[in-house]
Design a protein around this motif. Structure first.
Motif, mmCIF file in Angstrom:
data_model
loop_
_atom_site.group_PDB
_atom_site.id
_atom_site.type_symbol
_atom_site.label_atom_id
_atom_site.label_comp_id
_atom_site.label_asym_id
_atom_site.label_seq_id
_atom_site.Cartn_x
_atom_site.Cartn_y
_atom_site.Cartn_z
ATOM 1 N N ASN A 1 88.969 115.898 11.244
ATOM 2 C CA ASN A 1 88.305 115.505 9.997
ATOM 3 C C ASN A 1 86.897 114.991 10.270
ATOM 4 O OD1 ASN A 1 90.413 115.718 7.774
ATOM 5 N ND2 ASN A 1 91.537 114.663 9.362
ATOM 6 N N GLY A 2 86.819 113.827 10.946
ATOM 7 C CA GLY A 2 85.513 113.358 11.394
ATOM 8 C C GLY A 2 84.873 112.266 10.571
ATOM 9 N N ALA B 1 79.602 118.058 22.104
ATOM 10 C CA ALA B 1 80.022 119.458 22.253
ATOM 11 C C ALA B 1 81.396 119.686 21.637
ATOM 12 C CB ALA B 1 80.037 119.848 23.726
ATOM 13 N N VAL B 2 82.314 118.738 21.827
ATOM 14 C CA VAL B 2 83.673 118.918 21.290
ATOM 15 C C VAL B 2 83.691 118.756 19.773
ATOM 16 C CG1 VAL B 2 86.044 118.029 21.305
ATOM 17 C CG2 VAL B 2 84.787 118.216 23.436
ATOM 18 N N THR B 3 82.939 117.787 19.261
ATOM 19 C CA THR B 3 82.993 117.537 17.813
ATOM 20 C C THR B 3 82.382 118.689 17.017
ATOM 21 O OG1 THR B 3 82.668 115.859 16.110
ATOM 22 C CG2 THR B 3 80.797 116.259 17.509
ATOM 23 N N THR C 1 84.905 118.937 14.025
ATOM 24 C CA THR C 1 85.419 117.649 13.561
ATOM 25 C C THR C 1 84.324 116.908 12.802
ATOM 26 O OG1 THR C 1 86.781 117.577 15.537
ATOM 27 C CG2 THR C 1 86.583 115.545 14.301
ATOM 28 N N GLY C 2 83.171 116.751 13.452
ATOM 29 C CA GLY C 2 82.058 116.083 12.782
ATOM 30 C C GLY C 2 81.994 114.594 13.043
ATOM 31 N N THR C 3 82.966 114.074 13.803
ATOM 32 C CA THR C 3 82.862 112.683 14.221
ATOM 33 C C THR C 3 81.729 112.594 15.244
ATOM 34 O OG1 THR C 3 84.042 110.918 15.385
ATOM 35 C CG2 THR C 3 84.648 113.136 15.961
ATOM 36 N N ASN D 1 82.182 121.003 9.137
ATOM 37 C CA ASN D 1 82.096 120.072 10.260
ATOM 38 C C ASN D 1 81.898 118.651 9.747
ATOM 39 O OD1 ASN D 1 80.182 118.471 12.218
ATOM 40 N ND2 ASN D 1 81.298 119.889 13.508
ATOM 41 N N GLY D 2 80.768 118.404 9.086
ATOM 42 C CA GLY D 2 80.571 117.095 8.470
ATOM 43 C C GLY D 2 79.642 116.151 9.195
#
Lengths: 559, 36
Positions: free
Chosen positions: A231-232, A338-340, A345-347, A467-468
């Protein structure tokens, strides 16, 4: 030492793929297994409460309508709560109702698994809204994406007319995956000093005698599903850079693995459904190769530092630490970035707006391609969409009817895939151009020049990819941005999902074509190369002009 | 009043998605191919 940290996290991730993938496969294979004894009674109670009498398989159309209608109901309930939150319980800080266009943006943001936040959590939402709207949608949006992905996989790997029952998949995704995983990670985070309380904001007197307000709340519970559900959306405005959301390098690694393990295991799940695990490993390898490419770009750009700052004689030995947390340093920040953006996710645990131009390009690139592991379920569907496109292109080159997993790929599937592929750049580039042409759009840019182009481009890329995250220097809490990004998020999510369910519905009804020596194999190194090539060529053809004007121009200016 | 606009925009967008679903359905049911 920095590289070693990254390698260890990657090794743990790879070790998790098979066990997590096997678990997820058993959740959705609908074959009797040991999980039924634990979760079965609870699920049957839920089926009874929601009036689900038949769990028979659905056609793709019924499946799509079911997930669409479920999401509409959630949107309606969520919008009303945000608009009247000041009259509802659990509001110890007396936070007022959310403004209309911001409510519109927020509700879309969370139902689409984007979590773009044009508000700051600690001042914009009551505890009731944080828990009943935000956290609830973090579960439901992730479960929706997961269910659609599994339905798509069933469609391309099985035969018949149906692709599963949405309500059964939706409930199982909650009871067997997201709820247990969230409880586990929440307890871990609480043990590692992340707050979990319903007490109001603390008012304290500092050593210098000043009075300071310290926001707290049910942070750990939100933090766990925020990552597990890709979610993020953070409890606090600064997200996982906040010491209450992400206090240490250990919590940072837990959050990285939480958002990465499920998307990374889905290709393996696909391989099991296809009864050929090599198919899954080819998809996983292509995703991991692209990920390492972008991670290297981000990491070494940040490690090199900002040439303009380096030229001022400031110590650059740690790399570009502007906007980053000292407790994480470059390796834990670049891996998180890189992972977000890979898992959409966008966190964020660092300020993406202050990434070096090429570091920002890495984050942008992953969201533009939207296949580098991707969000809950949609990353796998996206990559399989490119796999079908790759097979189709190869078929054209050798003059043979393309086949994928024993089914012929025909114009109707390609028509739907073309719509899904073209929708993504269309939803990014057209609104970006409109934003530049209007005062309402240009007024939000706080950094004129090439970086301003990147700010606007990033906002729409992040919205379309669900993404966010944002280049948060953009002053985006205005009706123009709330409504335009809201619509981009909606179209970016549902057009793609509906089109791909239609592809699954078309393929599931087809006759199987027996494999011959002339069949183009999709489980070997050659196809791995073709898949990566297809993704990169389509991505470059659609986005290269935009990134040249933004991050690349900025990089060249920096020298 | 602004609430009404927002709700109408949400409803209109979801109605568009339903229309898109109907179009996809027509594409899937096109004749030809190796359907059983």
């Amino acid at each position: 030492m920095g590289i070693l940290q990254i390698v260890i996290v990657l090794a743990v991730l790879v070790a998790l793929v098979k066990p997590v993938g096997n678990y997820v496969y058993h959740v959705f294979s609908n074959e009797p297994n040991r999980q039924d004894r634990i979760f079965g009674p609870f699920e049957r109670l839920i089926y009874f409460l929601i009036g689900l009498k038949s769990r028979a398989g659905m056609t793709w159309k019924k499946y799509a309508l079911s997930f669409l209608l479920t999401n509409i109901v959630l949107v309606a309930v969520g919008y009303v709560i945000l608009r009247v939150q000041q009259y509802l319980p659990l509001n110890p800080n007396g936070i007022g109702n959310m403004e209309q266009t911001l409510s519109f943006n927020t509700i879309i943001s969370f139902i689409t698994n984007t979590n773009l936040q044009d508000y700051s959590g600690e001042t914009g939402l009551s505890y009731f809204s944080q828990m009943v709207v935000i956290m609830m949608m973090m579960f439901t949006s992730a479960a929706t994406g997961f269910s659609v992905a599994i339905a798509f996989v069933r469609g391309i790997t099985s035969k018949g007319e149906t692709i599963g029952n949405f309500f059964e998949d939706f409930v199982k995704a909650h009871t067997r995956i997201f709820l247990p995983a969230s409880v586990l990670v929440t307890l871990l985070l609480v043990a590692l000093q992340v707050p979990q309380t319903l007490d109001p904001t603390l008012t304290v007197t500092t050593l210098e005698g000043a009075v300071q307000s310290i926001a707290i709340g049910p942070v750990a519970a939100l933090e766990s599903i925020k990552h597990i559900g890709t979610n993020g959306g953070g409890f606090f405005g600064v997200n996982s850079a906040h010491p209450f959301e992400n206090p240490s390098p250990l919590t940072n690694v837990i959050e990285i693995l939480s958002m990465w393990a499920l998307p990374a295991s889905l290709p393996y799940v696909y391989g099991r459904f296809a009864k050929n695990r090599k198919q899954g490993w080819v998809i996983f390898s292509a995703m991991m190769t692209l990920f390492l490419l972008f991670l290297s770009l981000i990491h070494f750009s940040e490690l090199r530092g900002n040439p303009a700052i380096n030229a001022m004689g400031i110590d650059a030995s740690q790399g570009s630490m502007e906007g980053k947390e000292v407790r994480f340093g470059i390796p834990q920040s670049t891996l998180f970035t890189a992972v977000t953006t890979a898992a959409t996710t966008g966190t964020v645990n660092n300020m993406h707006d202050t990434l070096t131009p090429l570091g920002g390009l890495g984050a942008l690139g992953e969201m533009m391609l939207n296949v580098v592991f991707g969000g809950k379920g949609v990353g796998l569907i996206n990559m399989l969409m490119y796999a079908i496109l790759g097979v189709f292109l190869c078929g054209l080159m050798v003059g043979r009817t393309p086949e994928f997993l024993g089914r012929k790929i025909e114009p109707r599937e390609m028509k739907l895939i073309a719509v899904a592929i073209l929708a993504h750049p269309f939803l990014i580039l057209v609104p970006t151009a409109i934003a530049f042409m209007t005062d309402l759009g240009r007024g939000a840019i706080t950094n004129p020049g090439a970086h301003g182009i990147s700010q606007v481009l990033y906002q729409y890329v992040s919205s379309a990819a669900n993404n966010g995250s944002g280049f948060e220097g953009l002053a985006d809490n205005t009706p123009f941005w709330n409504i335009s990004t809201g619509l981009v998020m909606l179209f970016g999510r549902y057009i793609f999902m509906i089109a791909m369910l239609a592809v699954a519905g078309s393929l599931v009804r087809k006759q199987w074509v027996p494999e011959t020596v002339g069949t183009f194999r999709t489980d070997n190194k050659l196809f791995y190369g073709i898949l990566i090539g297809t993704v990169l060529i389509i991505g470059a053809l659609t986005f290269l002009p935009a990134i040249v004007l933004g991050p690349i121009a900025e990089h060249l200016k920096l020298g | 009043m602004l609430d009404l606009y927002m709700v109408l925009m949400l409803a209109g967008t979801f109605a568009l998605f339903y229309g898109f679903l109907a179009w996809c359905s027509r594409v899937v049911d096109e004749t030809g191919g190796d359907r059983k």
